[in-house]
Design a protein around this motif. Structure first.
Motif, short mmCIF file in Angstrom:
data_model
loop_
_atom_site.label_atom_id
_atom_site.label_comp_id
_atom_site.label_asym_id
_atom_site.label_seq_id
_atom_site.Cartn_x
_atom_site.Cartn_y
_atom_site.Cartn_z
N LEU A 138 -3.85 86.25 64.86
CA LEU A 138 -5.23 86.22 65.34
C LEU A 138 -5.91 87.59 65.28
O LEU A 138 -7.11 87.67 65.02
N GLN A 155 -5.39 77.61 70.81
CA GLN A 155 -5.47 79.03 70.44
C GLN A 155 -4.66 79.88 71.41
O GLN A 155 -3.97 80.83 71.01
N THR A 182 -3.89 74.31 63.70
CA THR A 182 -4.87 75.35 63.36
C THR A 182 -5.10 75.42 61.86
O THR A 182 -6.24 75.52 61.40
N SER A 234 -9.30 81.88 65.85
CA SER A 234 -8.17 81.19 65.22
C SER A 234 -8.58 80.53 63.91
O SER A 234 -7.74 80.28 63.05
#
Lengths: 417, 417
Positions: free
Chosen positions: A192, A278, A327, A370
């Protein structure tokens, strides 16, 4: 505030020297630093000495404040951690070298929350000293707002660029994931962690990003075209204050009146899901990235980060893997959605909260971090108490220039309305 | 060689103590280190002191050799660079902390080529001291081959895990991209840099990976099922020696005879294209990641890395972006292709070349690094000169356990034939 672009133009046409800009920073620092606390350390003399020789470079010898989690050869780098008191890295990180190669001058190191997590540092919001400047890139945002520097750097893992930019009423950008290298920056969650930039306005940030990366990022040469904006109220919309909701609605209307195509949009389920996970990615990785500090120096870690790491220890690998998979899938969906279009959404839930207990909430930022998408905080709106409210423009991964153009358009619209 | 798994079993059933294992390493180091040069430094006494208390942990107090680009609190970390002579990092990197948390004992730091590029270090191949052990994880591979340690770590950006494993006749694994964290390891090309492991056999590597990551990676509990193998001769097949081609063909036949489904396959055009551009990504990023060293200490950089960086300066951002885009697309194609199947392909072009002028060629590895796929070098075959030839098993991203199982199957087949 000091506009990087305006200063660069004056240096270009010979009406200003870079060392004079350093003097302007020095004056603002002398006037405001005792109240604001934006810098861990500065070296005005060194910056002044170096600046003029760099007048003809992409960054024209402009002074740059660097968040104190970026390793620097010329300054200790302490991550606002007791564990790293006085720590002197052996060299400059890659991002600082990009600044130097582009002819920027490192003015000093700016305050960060401890190890770029959420413990409030000593920095105060120049718009109102009783309020938080946000975090974790607190000093970098405050330094811009107080006119102490024309360019500063930050990092965002949750919302550490966009939120402080919004709270301090300045422009801030989190570019696409890893557009600026993170090598030599203290890691928290490598999936991230993203380097970002701050400036007075969107074209100033674009100028800085263009200089650092050698990419076509400027947005000051032609008036930005009217974009297609997707107003994304999202599942956290009701966590935005009435003032913030109004800021987004007003901006959408004004943009439409100025020629933008504006559509309401609901985020697909998988994207909303990615939002939820996230924190799993961030905390799982943080527990591993900060393992040495946690296992050896637990007593030197502050209460906010300490509590997070205690809790993060129990996140399972299965949950982490599922979060990563989700993700990845959501990124494809959001990038398809953002082909030629940009999301307009709050930069944060409200103006900067009063007090220094927290650096604020990253709920309006986590998803976009993310997703790896470029995000820009557009300043220019204030609430009833005259505190800044930021709106956020989000673009497709890799479309950083187009995202800056859309943000510059919105900034112009806001300034006119 | 020391089998991590066999040692762990003996420790488990009480017939061996971890400190005795340290003594075994110490004996092998005393016997072979003067010839082989695998370690930059070791601390036998410290390892012996710590080991026995860790007998009941996942890694059972086994000694681990760590490539000298992994930051360690207990040892200087010099990256085999004159610039970093005596450099002492402030803490342990995340991967070293994974070893410590799993109850491994850091035995010492292993030789690497300069900043993990291609300048030959002083290490020699324990199979024949006149030959290269490969690089850049030279010391880690040689230490396993010489019986100096049961587990060692490496990194692969081009072919720096699989190639030295093949040259030294040991098992080596490059897991999926970032399965093991790189935080605190000297970066070269962050899009590619991947932490890997070495051991005597595939089940030993699986045992070490299971311990470090807390994931289900063991392959010693049930006999591995017969996999579907895709024999990929690829566009560089004619750069493999006749012995190496025969090693792959023989392995395919033996695997088929043992129940594996074996198919010939051609890689899709876009995947072959991605091969070509891996160097663009690596070199472009290297020029930026090593900017501080290059701009400030050019004279302290050796000729091989120096020449690379001189050249890399001129790679354009357009070429880099195109390479990244192509690589992303190729990853989807290769992962679709590897659903439930595994590629069998050479680990390198030949057995270890004689001499120390180069660490060998990474041509058989670059693609798999940029694809982010798990790769295992399977040892067990030798050429006419009795030098090891390695065959490589490649699996789908994230299917590290299945890839280890397929490799263990192939290893058993080779051992029997």
């Amino acid at each position: 505030m000091l506009s990087a672009l305006a200063l660069a133009r004056q240096i270009e046409n010979g009406t200003l020297t870079p060392s004079k800009v350093v003097d302007m920073c020095a004056e603002a620092i002398a006037a405001h630093e005792p109240d604001v606390g934006a810098f861990v350390r500065v070296d005005i003399a060194a910056a002044r000495r170096k600046a003029d020789a760099l007048a003809r470079t992409p960054l024209h010898g402009l002074p740059v404040g660097v968040k104190d989690i970026f390793d620097t050869a010329d300054f200790p780098t302490e991550y606002n951690s007791k564990i790293y008191k006085g720590y002197q890295p052996p060299g400059d990180c890659a991002a600082v070298m990009q600044i130097k190669r582009a002819g920027g001058v490192i003015l000093g190191k700016t305050e960060t929350s401890e190890l770029a997590y959420m413990q409030h540092p000593r920095t105060k919001n120049p718009r109102n000293l009783a309020h938080t400047p946000g975090g974790s890139s607190s000093g970098s945002a405050a330094a811009i707002a107080a006119g102490m520097a024309p360019i500063t750097t930050g990092t965002q893992t949750g919302g550490s660029v966009i939120r402080p930019a919004a709270y301090c009423g300045i422009a801030g950008m989190k570019p696409s994931y890893r557009l600026i290298p993170t090598a030599g920056i203290k890691d928290f969650s490598p999936s991230l962690d993203t380097v970002g930039l701050f400036g007075a306005t969107v074209p100033d940030v674009a100028f800085a990003l263009a200089g650092m990366t050698g990419r076509d990022m400027r947005v000051d040469r032609t008036p930005p075209a009217a974009p297609t904006l997707l107003v994304a109220r999202t599942r956290v919309w009701d966590q935005a204050s009435a003032d913030m909701q109004k800021a987004v609605e007003d901006t959408a209307r004004a943009a439409q009146a100025a020629g933008a195509r504006v559509e309401d949009i609901e985020l697909p389920g998988i994207v909303e899901e990615a939002w939820r996970v996230q924190l799993i990615i961030m905390d799982y990785e943080g527990f591993r990235t900060l393992a040495w500090e946690y296992d050896n120096h637990r007593s030197l870690i502050g209460p906010v980060l300490g509590a997070l790491l205690d809790k993060a220890a129990s996140i399972t690998t299965e949950d982490y893997d599922a979060a990563r998979r989700l993700t990845r899938q959501a990124r494809h969906v959001i990038n398809d959605m953002l082909e030629g279009r940009f999301i307009l959404t709050p930069s944060c839930g409200s103006a900067a909260p009063e007090g220094y207990l927290t650096t604020g909430n990253a709920i309006f930022n986590r998803l976009w971090t993310s997703m790896g998408t470029p995000c820009v905080n557009v300043p220019g709106i204030v609430d009833g108490a005259n505190m800044p409210l930021g709106v956020q423009i989000v673009g497709r991964f890799g479309r950083d220039h187009a995202t800056l153009e859309a943000a510059a358009f919105v900034e112009t619209v806001i300034a006119r309305s």
